[in-house]
Design a protein around this motif. Structure first.
Motif, mmCIF file in Angstrom:
data_model
loop_
_atom_site.group_PDB
_atom_site.id
_atom_site.type_symbol
_atom_site.label_atom_id
_atom_site.label_comp_id
_atom_site.label_asym_id
_atom_site.label_seq_id
_atom_site.Cartn_x
_atom_site.Cartn_y
_atom_site.Cartn_z
ATOM 1 N N ASN A 11 29.159 20.271 3.553
ATOM 2 C CA ASN A 11 27.682 20.110 2.955
ATOM 3 C C ASN A 11 27.527 19.430 1.699
ATOM 4 O OD1 ASN A 11 27.045 22.159 4.954
ATOM 5 N ND2 ASN A 11 27.837 23.953 3.551
ATOM 6 N N PHE A 12 26.886 18.259 1.867
ATOM 7 C CA PHE A 12 26.904 17.424 0.728
ATOM 8 C C PHE A 12 25.344 16.603 0.413
ATOM 9 C CE2 PHE A 12 27.323 14.690 4.305
ATOM 10 C CZ PHE A 12 26.707 13.429 4.003
ATOM 11 N N SER A 13 25.248 16.219 -0.633
ATOM 12 C CA SER A 13 23.834 15.617 -1.190
ATOM 13 C C SER A 13 24.076 14.302 -1.542
ATOM 14 C CB SER A 13 23.191 16.131 -2.515
ATOM 15 O OG SER A 13 22.523 17.538 -1.935
ATOM 16 N N ILE A 14 23.122 13.384 -1.601
ATOM 17 C CA ILE A 14 23.233 12.095 -2.012
ATOM 18 C C ILE A 14 22.359 12.110 -3.339
ATOM 19 C CG2 ILE A 14 22.791 9.550 -1.492
ATOM 20 C CD1 ILE A 14 22.883 10.116 1.514
ATOM 21 N N ILE A 15 22.947 11.638 -4.696
ATOM 22 C CA ILE A 15 22.028 11.604 -5.849
ATOM 23 C C ILE A 15 22.386 10.254 -6.242
ATOM 24 C CG2 ILE A 15 22.309 14.133 -6.216
ATOM 25 C CD1 ILE A 15 24.571 13.464 -7.953
ATOM 26 N N ALA A 16 21.275 9.538 -7.115
ATOM 27 C CA ALA A 16 21.317 8.454 -7.695
ATOM 28 C C ALA A 16 20.049 8.133 -8.633
ATOM 29 C CB ALA A 16 21.331 7.336 -6.838
ATOM 30 N N HIS A 17 20.132 7.139 -9.241
ATOM 31 C CA HIS A 17 19.060 6.800 -9.898
ATOM 32 C C HIS A 17 17.912 6.348 -9.080
ATOM 33 C CE1 HIS A 17 16.952 5.393 -13.702
ATOM 34 N NE2 HIS A 17 16.456 4.045 -12.960
ATOM 35 N N VAL A 18 16.653 6.034 -9.461
ATOM 36 C CA VAL A 18 15.470 5.826 -8.421
ATOM 37 C C VAL A 18 15.991 4.365 -8.040
ATOM 38 C CG1 VAL A 18 13.893 4.869 -10.257
ATOM 39 C CG2 VAL A 18 13.103 5.667 -8.125
ATOM 40 N N ASP A 19 15.790 3.982 -6.758
ATOM 41 C CA ASP A 19 15.692 2.854 -6.043
ATOM 42 C C ASP A 19 17.189 2.179 -6.071
ATOM 43 O OD1 ASP A 19 14.400 0.840 -4.787
ATOM 44 O OD2 ASP A 19 14.383 -0.623 -6.438
ATOM 45 N N HIS A 20 18.062 2.743 -6.030
ATOM 46 C CA HIS A 20 19.740 2.552 -6.157
ATOM 47 C C HIS A 20 20.164 2.586 -4.640
ATOM 48 C CE1 HIS A 20 21.038 2.338 -10.593
ATOM 49 N NE2 HIS A 20 19.960 1.732 -10.378
ATOM 50 N N GLY A 21 19.321 2.866 -3.779
ATOM 51 C CA GLY A 21 19.597 2.936 -2.058
ATOM 52 C C GLY A 21 20.007 4.174 -1.492
ATOM 53 N N LYS A 22 19.692 5.316 -2.168
ATOM 54 C CA LYS A 22 20.032 6.840 -1.267
ATOM 55 C C LYS A 22 19.428 6.655 -0.014
ATOM 56 C CE LYS A 22 17.939 9.284 -4.193
ATOM 57 N NZ LYS A 22 17.628 8.044 -5.101
#
Length: 261
Positions: A11-22
């Motif tokens: 079970n995993f999430s994708i996290i990032a700053h806005v517009d970094h390609g998630k």
């Protein structure tokens, strides 16, 4: 679903700053696992709101179950694509409570930004495994080596643990799936215990009622069961159960995976 042992679930999430390609990375993961067909129209497949489509940003976290064969075993990878904008950080924290690890995506051109740091510490405080992914290495001004050093200095993650990819072109994305299996631990669950589940997201349908996205920790839930909210103590009837793949797929029941003897 019942044929998967707990060791073969992540079970995993994708996290990032806005517009970094998630969302672009999520599209490639869906394609690689055969969840969706490879077409040129695969842009923000998980983003369903009109504003998300128009502006190219994720506002609401979206979930999908991926089936992936690796080294002779089939794995069930439950993915949550989260928003990157600061206004939706609560949406991110709710999603992380259902996961054991995260993909921390960083732009190879812009490097670490404000929400990169904020989201990392949400994952760090939740004691989740963090896999750093440096995206957009295909850009003209990309400098992945500089970003590697940034990640090591700010987050104390060794630079050799970073995975350099281009989600747009699909470069090295398969390595991300393999890292999810290798570095993120399976969930801790007990099938014989009474039902225990975490509602990490929900929507309301005018005709079907409340549709809850749950992470199942213990027990079994079937159509027609009566369940109790631990917070409100109210009793609700379960009318439908299923998985998101990424569209709704009905099932007879949902149960936690078995543990091999």
């Amino acid at each position: 679903m019942s044929r998967f042992s707990v060791e073969n679930i992540r079970n995993f999430s994708i996290i990032a700053h806005v517009d970094h390609g998630k969302s672009t990375l999520a599209d490639r993961l869906l394609e690689l696992t055969g969840t969706i067909d490879k077409t040129k129209n695969n842009k923000q497949v998980l983003d369903k709101l009109q504003v998300e489509r128009e502006r190219g940003i994720t506002v609401k976290a979206q979930t999908a179950s991926l089936f992936y064969n690796w080294e002779g075993k089939q794995y069930l990878l439950n993915l949550i694509d989260t928003p990157g904008h600061v206004d939706f950080s609560y949406e991110v924290s709710r999603s992380l409570s259902a996961c054991q690890g995260v993909l921390l995506v960083v732009d190879a051109n812009e490097g670490i930004q404000a929400q990169t740091v904020a989201n990392f510490f949400l994952a760090f405080e939740a004691q989740l495994s963090v896999i750093p992914v440096i995206n957009k290495i295909d850009l003209k001004n990309a400098d992945p080596e500089r970003v590697e050093k940034q990640i090591e200095k700010v987050f104390d993650i060794p630079s050799d643990e970073c995975i350099k990819i281009s989600a747009k072109l699909g470069t090295n994305v398969e390595r991300v799936l393999q890292a999810v299996i290798e570095r993120i631990p399976p969930p801790k669950v007990h099938r014989k215990n009474p039902l225990r589940a975490l509602v990490f997201d929900s929507t309301f349908d005018q005709y079907r009622g409340v549709i809850a996205n749950v992470a199942l920790f213990d027990g079994v839930v079937s159509k027609g069961d009566k369940i109790v909210s631990a917070h409100t103590k109210k009793i609700h009837e379960v009318n439908e159960v299923g998985v998101l793949n990424p569209n709704e797929q009905p099932a007879h029941k949902l149960n936690v995976p078995y543990r091999p003897i």
